[in-house]
Scaffold this motif. Structure first.
Motif, mmCIF file in Angstrom:
data_model
loop_
_atom_site.group_PDB
_atom_site.id
_atom_site.type_symbol
_atom_site.label_atom_id
_atom_site.label_comp_id
_atom_site.label_asym_id
_atom_site.label_seq_id
_atom_site.Cartn_x
_atom_site.Cartn_y
_atom_site.Cartn_z
ATOM 1 N N LEU A 1 32.594 -16.388 59.553
ATOM 2 C CA LEU A 1 33.183 -16.501 60.890
ATOM 3 C C LEU A 1 34.281 -15.461 61.097
ATOM 4 O O LEU A 1 34.365 -14.816 62.150
ATOM 5 N N MET A 2 35.148 -15.310 60.090
ATOM 6 C CA MET A 2 36.298 -14.411 60.210
ATOM 7 C C MET A 2 35.959 -12.959 59.868
ATOM 8 O O MET A 2 36.791 -12.074 60.019
ATOM 9 N N ARG A 3 34.733 -12.741 59.387
ATOM 10 C CA ARG A 3 34.319 -11.399 58.972
ATOM 11 C C ARG A 3 35.303 -10.809 57.963
ATOM 12 O O ARG A 3 35.688 -9.643 58.038
ATOM 13 N N SER A 4 35.690 -11.648 57.021
ATOM 14 C CA SER A 4 36.683 -11.254 56.018
ATOM 15 C C SER A 4 35.997 -10.981 54.683
ATOM 16 O O SER A 4 34.847 -11.384 54.466
ATOM 17 N N PRO A 5 36.699 -10.291 53.774
ATOM 18 C CA PRO A 5 36.108 -10.010 52.464
ATOM 19 C C PRO A 5 35.759 -11.301 51.730
ATOM 20 O O PRO A 5 36.466 -12.301 51.854
ATOM 21 N N ARG A 6 34.684 -11.260 50.985
ATOM 22 C CA ARG A 6 34.265 -12.436 50.229
ATOM 23 C C ARG A 6 34.801 -12.361 48.809
ATOM 24 O O ARG A 6 34.454 -11.450 48.052
ATOM 25 N N ASP A 7 35.652 -13.320 48.467
ATOM 26 C CA ASP A 7 36.095 -13.487 47.077
ATOM 27 C C ASP A 7 35.901 -14.960 46.723
ATOM 28 O O ASP A 7 36.774 -15.620 46.187
ATOM 29 N N THR A 8 34.715 -15.435 47.062
ATOM 30 C CA THR A 8 34.439 -16.866 47.049
ATOM 31 C C THR A 8 34.733 -17.524 45.711
ATOM 32 O O THR A 8 35.398 -18.573 45.652
ATOM 33 N N GLU A 9 34.269 -16.936 44.621
ATOM 34 C CA GLU A 9 34.428 -17.593 43.321
ATOM 35 C C GLU A 9 35.893 -17.675 42.918
ATOM 36 O O GLU A 9 36.332 -18.692 42.359
ATOM 37 N N ASP A 10 36.670 -16.626 43.202
ATOM 38 C CA ASP A 10 38.111 -16.675 42.902
ATOM 39 C C ASP A 10 38.796 -17.750 43.737
ATOM 40 O O ASP A 10 39.684 -18.470 43.255
ATOM 41 N N ALA A 11 38.399 -17.856 45.006
ATOM 42 C CA ALA A 11 38.987 -18.865 45.889
ATOM 43 C C ALA A 11 38.634 -20.273 45.425
ATOM 44 O O ALA A 11 39.487 -21.176 45.423
ATOM 45 N N VAL A 12 37.380 -20.471 45.022
ATOM 46 C CA VAL A 12 36.953 -21.785 44.529
ATOM 47 C C VAL A 12 37.757 -22.169 43.299
ATOM 48 O O VAL A 12 38.267 -23.294 43.182
ATOM 49 N N ARG A 13 37.895 -21.244 42.353
ATOM 50 C CA ARG A 13 38.657 -21.541 41.141
ATOM 51 C C ARG A 13 40.097 -21.922 41.469
ATOM 52 O O ARG A 13 40.643 -22.874 40.900
ATOM 53 N N ALA A 14 40.721 -21.177 42.389
ATOM 54 C CA ALA A 14 42.118 -21.462 42.753
ATOM 55 C C ALA A 14 42.235 -22.853 43.368
ATOM 56 O O ALA A 14 43.182 -23.592 43.082
ATOM 57 N N ARG A 15 41.278 -23.216 44.217
ATOM 58 C CA ARG A 15 41.327 -24.545 44.856
ATOM 59 C C ARG A 15 41.129 -25.653 43.836
ATOM 60 O O ARG A 15 41.846 -26.664 43.840
ATOM 61 N N ILE A 16 40.158 -25.487 42.957
ATOM 62 C CA ILE A 16 39.874 -26.537 41.976
ATOM 63 C C ILE A 16 41.018 -26.672 40.977
ATOM 64 O O ILE A 16 41.385 -27.784 40.573
ATOM 65 N N GLN A 17 41.621 -25.556 40.568
ATOM 66 C CA GLN A 17 42.748 -25.628 39.633
ATOM 67 C C GLN A 17 43.911 -26.413 40.228
ATOM 68 O O GLN A 17 44.628 -27.126 39.520
ATOM 69 N N ARG A 18 44.089 -26.282 41.566
ATOM 70 C CA ARG A 18 45.189 -26.991 42.220
ATOM 71 C C ARG A 18 45.000 -28.507 42.135
ATOM 72 O O ARG A 18 45.968 -29.268 42.209
ATOM 73 N N GLN A 19 43.763 -28.950 41.969
ATOM 74 C CA GLN A 19 43.489 -30.378 41.911
ATOM 75 C C GLN A 19 44.034 -31.044 40.645
ATOM 76 O O GLN A 19 44.059 -32.277 40.547
ATOM 77 N N GLU A 20 44.504 -30.231 39.692
ATOM 78 C CA GLU A 20 45.124 -30.808 38.502
ATOM 79 C C GLU A 20 46.313 -31.688 38.872
ATOM 80 O O GLU A 20 46.673 -32.618 38.156
ATOM 81 N N GLY A 21 46.925 -31.389 40.031
ATOM 82 C CA GLY A 21 48.065 -32.185 40.478
ATOM 83 C C GLY A 21 47.726 -33.645 40.713
ATOM 84 O O GLY A 21 48.602 -34.514 40.657
ATOM 85 N N LEU A 22 46.445 -33.937 40.970
ATOM 86 C CA LEU A 22 46.034 -35.320 41.189
ATOM 87 C C LEU A 22 46.265 -36.194 39.968
ATOM 88 O O LEU A 22 46.365 -37.425 40.072
#
Length: 285
Positions: free
Chosen positions: A144-165
Motif C-alpha cells: 500500500l505504502m510502496r515502501s521498501p520490503r524488509d519483511t523478515e527483519d520487521a517480523v523478527r523485531a515484532r516477535i522479539q518484542r513479545q518477550e515482554g509478555l
C-alpha cells in the motif's frame, strides 16, 4: 481532530518564515519564480511550502536557506520541522528504509513502559501476532505504502518484542473489536493458527485480554487503533501517519476512551467463546 489543526498551524508558520527568508535575501528580495529557478523546482512547490500546503523535507529547508543566501537559517528551519513532525510521523517518512525502523522505535517505548493499554479495531494486536500473520500484515502495508520490503527483519523485531509478555511486573491491557477475529488479512490456515495462539494468551498474568462483540451495546463507537504507554504517551494510527501525542489531557482522553470501550467487552471464558466461534466460522468457510 485538534492535533491536525495544530500540525497545520505549525506548517503555515514555517511557510511564513520561509517567505520571510525569500524576501530578505542579502542580494535583494526574490520573487517566488526566481527562487524556484535557483532551486530547480516548479513554481508550485515554492507556493505550496509558503502557504503551508506541503510539508518540507529537511533537504528542502537546507536548499531554501542556501538559495536565499542565509545558510545559517537552515538549523532553525530544521528545528521547526522536527518540532511539529515529532507528533505527526507520516508513514512515507517512517518507511523510507522499511518497517524494521518503525518496529525498533516502538520497542524503545515498550521497554520504558510498565502498563501498555491497547485498542485494535480490525487486526490482531502486534503483541499477540504469530510470525506468519505478521508477515502478511507487513507485506500488505508495504504494498500500500510502496515502501521498501524488509519483511523478515520487521517480523523478527515484532516477535522479539513479545518477550515482554512473560516478564513479571508488566501489564498489557489489550482490547479488540470482534472484527479483528474475522478480518482475513492472511490465508485461512494462517488465520486459524493465529486464532489458536490468541486463545492461548488468555490466562497469562501479564495480559488482560478483552473483545468487544459485534452484538454488544456500545457507549462509544470503535474508532482508530491506539496504544497508551503508561500515562505519558498515546500513539494513534491512521492511513497516512502515526500520531504521537504526549500532552496530559490527550493521553487522559485515550485512556478514558479505552475504559468506555471496556464496558462493552467480554473477558476470560466469554472471550474464548468468541475466538472459538471465529475459528469455527473459518473452518465452515
Amino acid at each position: 481532530m485538534p492535533v491536525s489543526t495544530d500540525y497545520q498551524q505549525a506548517r503555515e508558520a514555517l511557510g511564513i518564515r520561509l517567505r520571510e527568508l525569500r524576501l530578505s535575501c542579502p542580494d535583494g528580495r526574490l520573487t517566488g519564480t526566481a527562487l524556484a529557478l535557483r532551486l530547480g523546482w516548479p513554481n508550485s512547490k515554492v507556493s505550496k511550502l509558503e502557504l503551508g500546503k506541503q510539508t518540507a523535507t529537511p533537504e528542502d529547508l537546507h536548499a531554501w536557506a542556501q538559495a536565499c543566501g542565509q545558510a545559517e537559517a537552515a538549523d532553525e528551519l530544521r528545528s521547526r520541522l522536527a518540532g511539529f513532525e515529532s507528533h505527526i510521523r507520516s508513514w512515507r517518512r517512517q518507511l523510507t528504509a522499511g518497517h524494521k525502523a518503525v518496529q525498533d522505535a516502538a520497542t524503545v517505548e515498550h521497554e520504558r513502559t510498565r502498563v501498555l493499554t491497547m485498542w485494535e479495531n480490525c487486526l490482531i494486536p502486534g503483541m499477540l501476532q504469530i510470525p506468519e500473520y505478521a508477515r502478511h500484515v507487513f507485506t500488505r502495508h508495504a504494498d500500500l505504502m510502496r515502501s521498501p520490503r524488509d519483511t523478515e527483519d520487521a517480523v523478527r523485531a515484532r516477535i522479539q518484542r513479545q518477550e515482554g509478555l512473560y516478564r513479571p511486573g508488566r501489564k498489557y491491557r489489550i482490547m479488540m473489536w470482534e472484527g479483528a477475529l474475522r478480518s482475513l488479512v492472511c490465508p485461512p490456515p494462517v488465520f486459524a493458527a493465529q486464532l489458536h495462539h490468541l486463545g492461548g494468551v488468555i490466562g497469562l498474568d501479564t495480559v488482560d485480554l478483552g473483545i468487544v462483540p459485534f452484538s454488544a451495546p456500545l457507549r462509544i463507537w470503535p474508532g482508530n487503533s491506539f496504544w497508551v504507554y503508561d500515562d505519558r504517551l498515546a500513539i494513534v494510527e491512521d492511513w497516512h501517519a502515526e500520531l504521537w501525542l504526549d500532552d496530559a489531557d490527550t493521553v487522559a482522553l485515550y485512556l478514558r476512551t479505552w475504559q468506555t470501550l471496556r464496558e462493552s467487552a467480554v473477558f476470560g471464558p466469554e472471550a474464548h467463546r468468541l475466538i472459538h466461534a471465529a475459528r469455527r466460522a473459518l473452518d465452515a468457510g
